[in-house]
Design an enzyme around this catalytic site. Structure first.
Site, short mmCIF file in Angstrom:
data_model
loop_
_atom_site.label_atom_id
_atom_site.label_comp_id
_atom_site.label_asym_id
_atom_site.label_seq_id
_atom_site.Cartn_x
_atom_site.Cartn_y
_atom_site.Cartn_z
N CYS A 86 -1.35 1.05 6.77
CA CYS A 86 -2.09 2.13 8.33
C CYS A 86 -0.67 2.10 8.43
O CYS A 86 -0.24 3.23 7.82
CB CYS A 86 -2.73 1.02 8.82
SG CYS A 86 -3.58 1.55 10.73
N HIS A 180 -6.45 -1.79 5.52
CA HIS A 180 -6.74 -1.83 5.94
C HIS A 180 -7.03 -3.19 4.29
O HIS A 180 -7.81 -4.65 4.45
CB HIS A 180 -6.17 -3.29 6.77
CG HIS A 180 -5.89 -2.70 8.31
ND1 HIS A 180 -4.93 -2.85 8.61
CD2 HIS A 180 -6.32 -1.67 8.93
CE1 HIS A 180 -4.84 -2.43 9.69
NE2 HIS A 180 -5.33 -1.56 9.81
N GLU A 182 -5.88 -6.10 3.57
CA GLU A 182 -6.10 -7.59 3.90
C GLU A 182 -7.45 -7.84 4.21
O GLU A 182 -7.46 -8.75 4.91
CB GLU A 182 -5.07 -7.93 5.34
CG GLU A 182 -4.77 -7.68 6.14
CD GLU A 182 -4.53 -5.89 6.36
OE1 GLU A 182 -4.54 -5.86 7.20
OE2 GLU A 182 -4.98 -5.82 5.42
#
Length: 199
Positions: A86, A180, A182
């Site tokens: 990001c 993202h 994750e």
């Protein structure tokens, strides 16, 4: 989904959800080292630049920590996989409209604001530009108000919100992802593993 790689670093430069990223890396079997200095991250096999926050603040922190030069040196040496997430991807480029701030200049391009000050939040499809480390037409989780504009051949995948824009880039051993991974469940975890292990 365990990995043989022993140590992955996360650069703590005052922005980003380090706990979320660290948890995802540990779930993959990596030993995670969080550091703010070259010495604390000197023995990692890959390095993550998390990023949720303000571009000028992030860059000022990197300069004060002298980690901006460390990252530029790693880029030239091609001796470490560095993965920006990001905002961590956006600072790899030349300049951002947010605060009229210069970036690291590792990749050529600018960071622009979506029109009407809208935010791109939620799951979206990523179109792979060629056979790369990312699966074509896979969905990942996004949360950002700025996007990259570049003509570089570094772009590996794009997405669409208001317009097509790059969401995964690579140059030398530096990678950037606008989404993202994750927070993107199993498909995100698989991508993290490939980014770390890619040679």
């Amino acid at each position: 989904m365990k990995s043989k790689l022993k140590k992955v670093g996360i650069l703590d430069y005052g922005v980003g959800n380090i706990a979320s990223l660290g948890g995802a890396l540990k779930m993959l079997g990596f030993h995670v080292s969080i550091g703010k200095t070259e010495a604390s991250l000197s023995k990692v096999d890959a390095l993550f630049l998390p990023g949720v926050g303000c571009y000028p603040f992030a860059m000022e922190n990197l300069r004060q920590m002298k980690m901006d030069q460390f990252l530029k040196n790693r880029f030239k040496a091609k001796d470490l996989n560095v993965i920006g997430i990001c905002l961590g991807m956006q600072i790899l480029f030349d300049y951002s409209e947010e605060g009229n701030s210069p970036g690291l200049g590792i990749m050529a391009g600018q960071v622009k604001r979506f029109s009407a000050k809208e935010c791109h939040v939620g799951w979206n499809i990523v179109q792979a530009k060629s056979k790369t480390i990312i699966a074509d037409k896979s969905a990942y989780y996004f949360n950002h108000s700025y996007y990259i504009e570049t003509n570089e051949e570094c772009v590996l995948g794009t997405s669409n919100y208001q317009k097509d824009f790059p969401v995964i880039v690579k140059k030398n051993r530096f990678y950037g992802v606008q989404f993202h991974p994750e927070k993107s469940q199993n498909i995100g975890a698989e991508l993290i593993k490939r980014l770390v292990l890619e040679e």
